[in-house]
Design an enzyme around this catalytic site. Sequence first.
Site: not given
Length: 279
Positions: A35-36, A86, A176, A202, A208, A210
């Site tokens: 996987g490297e 984040q 809302k 957006d 998806g 929202t």
Amino acid sequence: MDVVPTPASPVLSRRIAKSLNLQLASVTCKKFPDGEIYVRVESDEAEHVIVCSINKNDDLVTLLLMLDSLVGDCYVVIPYMGYARQDKAFLKGEAISIRAIAKLIESYTKEIYTVNIHSQEAASFFKNLKEIDAMPEIGKKFVDEDIIMISPDEGSIKRVKVAAKFANCDWDYLEKRRIDSTTVEITPKNLEVANRDIVIVDDIISTGGTIIQAAKMLRKLGARNINAACVHGVFAAYSVVSLFSSGISEIIATDTVESIFSKISVSELISKELANLIR
């Protein structure tokens, strides 16, 4: 100077190179059985522009290995800046992911270019970042069509206003309102949508959720045709199936994340910024 393409952004790399009349570097990328990732870039140029969206972990590793392999000055175009959501520690002990990414990439490069990073908080962790706005391009895609552009929430109002200005159309956002302890009503703030064509706009469509919620409510309110447009079409898991099932007729995204929905290119926007680097 040359353009170094990556597996994450091969088409956009080619479009930028063509626009700037630059050569594409010869690149070899592969994975070992464990996987490297292996990377080789063959280039004799003194300056390089790497084009690499970060949509998954392999993209980030590939970018870092390319930066390490190159001799000379490196400029990095990251059309879609993964990890930018984040941008703060929401819970005690969490990593601020985009801060770590910024430190890593900026240790190798002179300047970074990105398109519509998720937030200004995320952008603040970079010392040499130039942000490019693709919302005008989304607006131009729908110029003078008889539509209403809708923000799915208040958080995207500024983006929708820009797109609507270039589309020369009306815009609104979904508000809302709590009816009681168990009922929340979601409706457009100002405009009637019955028998109107709608484009939900957006910055990112990932799961998806929202957009799907917005489309279902707009359909109940009598909207005629509903499309979804975004800068970054991440489309995680089975989101595309869910989007179409919610009543979305067409999905339009840019090529910051390359897919069959990349119907708008940001290559000219990026090339315009990079043109200042060419000597």
